[in-house]
Design an enzyme around this catalytic site. Structure first.
Site, PDB file in Angstrom:
ATOM      1  N   ARG A  76       0.967  -1.303  -0.055  1.00 12.52           N
ATOM      2  CA  ARG A  76       0.094   0.089   0.012  1.00 12.52           C
ATOM      3  C   ARG A  76       0.957   1.274   0.054  1.00 12.52           C
ATOM      4  NH1 ARG A  76      -3.129  -2.316   3.773  1.00 12.52           N
ATOM      5  NH2 ARG A  76      -2.393  -1.089   5.706  1.00 12.52           N
ATOM      6  N   GLN A 119      26.451   1.297   2.542  1.00 12.13           N
ATOM      7  CA  GLN A 119      25.220   1.524   3.444  1.00 12.13           C
ATOM      8  C   GLN A 119      23.772   1.506   2.555  1.00 12.13           C
ATOM      9  OE1 GLN A 119      25.966   4.065   7.333  1.00 12.13           O
ATOM     10  NE2 GLN A 119      27.257   4.507   5.671  1.00 12.13           N
ATOM     11  N   HIS A 137      23.759  -2.993   4.479  1.00 12.05           N
ATOM     12  CA  HIS A 137      22.192  -2.677   4.902  1.00 12.05           C
ATOM     13  C   HIS A 137      21.104  -3.295   4.008  1.00 12.05           C
ATOM     14  CE1 HIS A 137      23.177   1.161   7.553  1.00 12.05           C
ATOM     15  NE2 HIS A 137      23.281   0.063   8.210  1.00 12.05           N
ATOM     16  N   CYS A 166       9.919 -18.831   1.738  1.00  7.99           N
ATOM     17  CA  CYS A 166      11.100 -19.108   0.981  1.00  7.99           C
ATOM     18  C   CYS A 166      10.989 -20.559   0.266  1.00  7.99           C
ATOM     19  CB  CYS A 166      12.126 -19.618   2.092  1.00  7.99           C
ATOM     20  SG  CYS A 166      13.987 -19.962   1.464  1.00  7.99           S
ATOM     21  N   THR A 207      28.302   9.776   3.691  1.00  7.66           N
ATOM     22  CA  THR A 207      27.712   9.137   4.739  1.00  7.66           C
ATOM     23  C   THR A 207      27.785  10.193   6.068  1.00  7.66           C
ATOM     24  OG1 THR A 207      27.422   7.351   6.390  1.00  7.66           O
ATOM     25  CG2 THR A 207      29.730   7.822   5.504  1.00  7.66           C
ATOM     26  N   SER A 208      26.553  10.172   6.732  1.00  7.40           N
ATOM     27  CA  SER A 208      26.585  11.157   7.897  1.00  7.40           C
ATOM     28  C   SER A 208      27.199  10.550   8.987  1.00  7.40           C
ATOM     29  CB  SER A 208      25.111  11.357   8.185  1.00  7.40           C
ATOM     30  OG  SER A 208      24.204  10.175   8.507  1.00  7.40           O
ATOM     31  N   ASN A 232      32.638  14.718   1.288  1.00  7.72           N
ATOM     32  CA  ASN A 232      31.341  15.092   1.908  1.00  7.72           C
ATOM     33  C   ASN A 232      31.242  16.594   1.663  1.00  7.72           C
ATOM     34  OD1 ASN A 232      29.100  15.379   3.487  1.00  7.72           O
ATOM     35  ND2 ASN A 232      29.123  13.353   4.215  1.00  7.72           N
TER      36      ASN A 232
HETATM   37  P1  OAD Z   1      22.433  10.155   5.352  1.00  4.49           P
HETATM   38  O1  OAD Z   1      21.158  10.551   5.015  1.00  4.49           O
HETATM   39  O2  OAD Z   1      22.336   9.881   6.943  1.00  4.49           O
HETATM   40  O3  OAD Z   1      23.663  11.082   5.164  1.00  4.49           O
HETATM   41  C1  OAD Z   1      24.087  11.529   3.872  1.00  4.49           C
HETATM   42  C2  OAD Z   1      25.321  12.299   3.820  1.00  4.49           C
HETATM   43  O4  OAD Z   1      25.590  12.613   2.527  1.00  4.49           O
HETATM   44  C3  OAD Z   1      25.331  13.633   4.622  1.00  4.49           C
HETATM   45  O5  OAD Z   1      26.559  13.701   5.435  1.00  4.49           O
HETATM   46  C4  OAD Z   1      25.429  14.634   3.596  1.00  4.49           C
HETATM   47  O6  OAD Z   1      25.767  15.746   3.979  1.00  4.49           O
HETATM   48  C5  OAD Z   1      25.985  13.821   2.548  1.00  4.49           C
HETATM   49  N1  OAD Z   1      25.684  14.289   1.003  1.00  4.49           N
HETATM   50  C6  OAD Z   1      24.729  15.018   0.374  1.00  4.49           C
HETATM   51  N2  OAD Z   1      25.065  15.218  -0.728  1.00  4.49           N
HETATM   52  C7  OAD Z   1      26.151  14.739  -1.119  1.00  4.49           C
HETATM   53  C8  OAD Z   1      26.651  14.725  -2.252  1.00  4.49           C
HETATM   54  N3  OAD Z   1      26.369  15.086  -3.447  1.00  4.49           N
HETATM   55  N4  OAD Z   1      28.234  13.892  -2.325  1.00  4.49           N
HETATM   56  C9  OAD Z   1      28.681  13.374  -0.978  1.00  4.49           C
HETATM   57  N5  OAD Z   1      27.953  13.721   0.200  1.00  4.49           N
HETATM   58  C10 OAD Z   1      26.670  14.165  -0.146  1.00  4.49           C
HETATM   59  O7  OAD Z   1      22.611   8.825   4.784  1.00  4.49           O
HETATM   60  P2  OAD Z   1      23.785   7.644   5.549  1.00  4.49           P
HETATM   61  O8  OAD Z   1      24.977   8.150   6.117  1.00  4.49           O
HETATM   62  O9  OAD Z   1      23.902   6.516   4.481  1.00  4.49           O
HETATM   63  O10 OAD Z   1      19.775   2.703   6.839  1.00  4.49           O
HETATM   64  O11 OAD Z   1      22.694   6.970   6.322  1.00  4.49           O
HETATM   65  C11 OAD Z   1      23.006   5.786   6.991  1.00  4.49           C
HETATM   66  C12 OAD Z   1      21.835   4.833   7.181  1.00  4.49           C
HETATM   67  O12 OAD Z   1      20.768   5.634   7.695  1.00  4.49           O
HETATM   68  C13 OAD Z   1      21.332   4.530   5.953  1.00  4.49           C
HETATM   69  O13 OAD Z   1      21.979   3.346   5.530  1.00  4.49           O
HETATM   70  C14 OAD Z   1      19.794   3.987   6.173  1.00  4.49           C
HETATM   71  C15 OAD Z   1      19.441   5.075   7.453  1.00  4.49           C
HETATM   72  O14 OAD Z   1      19.049   4.408   8.341  1.00  4.49           O
HETATM   73  C16 OAD Z   1      19.000   1.826   6.250  1.00  4.49           C
HETATM   74  O15 OAD Z   1      18.482   1.752   4.984  1.00  4.49           O
HETATM   75  C17 OAD Z   1      19.022   0.534   6.892  1.00  4.49           C
END
Ligand code: OAD
Length: 271
Positions: A76, A119, A137, A166, A207-208, A232
């Site tokens: 949905r 991730q 992930h 499965c 990554t954040s 970043n």
């Molecule tokens: P976030 O959304 O937390 O962070 C994204 C990062 O990318 C931030 O630090 C931004 O400043 C940076 N950013 C934005 N634009 C960018 C660009 N053009 N080039 C490079 N960096 C850029 O994403 P993740 O760190 O991946 O989990 O988050 C970790 C996990 O949180 C994800 O995998 C997800 C979520 O829970 C699952 O899906 C299980």
């Protein structure tokens, strides 16, 4: 748009030198890498979970409570504009790899990069052509059995009954994407740990650095003696741990880094 000042150019040169003179380079990638493919990140401005949008239907405990009901809600939500599940699905379905993904593939092919721990669940590393990827992930193009761990492409599965079962062990099937409260599959986690302990350089891209266990990987690697380079546009909790910080988008910076790496290897081969 990147302002390539002499100082920034020097940092890029230093990063390329470090990459090309490291033995085992691992990349930790996050949602920022796919922003230039049109997929919104999770956090920050324009993020899927920004502006109070909920992380709907993502709790593993809720899934286990009633898997059949979970799947009904999932289907949905995938059709409900405004829901983060819908927004991510539409964005990922339309996305293709950007210059950052392509540069990563070339880095791997030229031996500058040994493994990508990502991730991201968007499948874009595979579409781009990376070989050595650990999807910590999961991958939203796949399903996974919670009993035997078997993974299968979502497109190959016919959802005739809910919850899906499965074909190998009759266990309940979920999305391969790791949910909140769900343990990371042991095989993937072990492989990631091995990379973290082996690397002498880790590249942190988009990554954040806020979600464990992945957010801990750079710190563990650093404590074991590895260097860290961050790519970043924004500062993160990992920035203070980094040896080189490249502020900008990965779609712009990774191709520039690759170009320098190829130049270094040409010079060092004396051609
Ligand atoms: P976030 O959304 O937390 O962070 C994204 C990062 O990318 C931030 O630090 C931004 O400043 C940076 N950013 C934005 N634009 C960018 C660009 N053009 N080039 C490079 N960096 C850029 O994403 P993740 O760190 O991946 O989990 O988050 C970790 C996990 O949180 C994800 O995998 C997800 C979520 O829970 C699952 O899906 C299980």
């Amino acid at each position: 748009m990147l302002n390539l000042t002499p100082e920034f150019s020097k940092s890029l040169d230093q990063a390329a030198y470090l990459v090309s003179h490291s033995e085992h380079v691992v990349m930790l990638a996050g949602a920022g890498l796919s922003v230039e493919s049109g997929i919104p990140p999770f956090r920050g401005p324009g993020g899927l979970w920004a502006n109070g949008k909920g992380q709907t239907n993502l709790s593993y405990r809720e899934f286990l409570r009633n898997p059949g009901e979970w799947w009904e809600t999932r289907f949905r939500n995938e059709d409900k504009p405004g829901d983060p599940t819908y927004e991510l699905k539409i964005a990922v379905d339309q996305a293709s790899p950007n210059p950052g993904h392509h540069a990563i593939v070339e880095m791997e092919q030229h031996g500058f990069l040994q493994c990508v721990v990502t991730q991201n669940v968007d499948n874009l590393h595979r579409v781009a052509g990376n070989q050595n990827i650990l999807e910590i992930h999961g991958n939203r193009s796949f399903l996974r059995c919670i009993k035997c761990g078997n993974r299968l492409p979502r497109d190959d599965y016919h959802f005739d009954i809910l919850p899906p079962r499965c074909t190998q062990c009759d266990g309940i099937i979920k999305m391969d994407t790791v949910m909140f409260g769900e343990p990371i599959p042991e095989d993937v986690l072990m492989a990631c740990r091995q990379q973290v302990e082996t690397c002498d350089l880790m590249l942190l891209v988009g990554t954040s650095g806020t979600v464990n266990p992945a957010a801990r990987f750079p710190i563990i690697a650093k404590e074991l003696g590895a260097s860290l380079i961050e790519i970043n546009p924004d500062e993160t909790p990992l920035t203070p741990w980094c040896d080189i910080i490249l502020n900008g988008s990965s779609g712009e910076l990774l191709p520039l880094l690759l170009k320098r790496l190829l130049n270094i290897s040409l010079i060092e081969r004396g051609t």
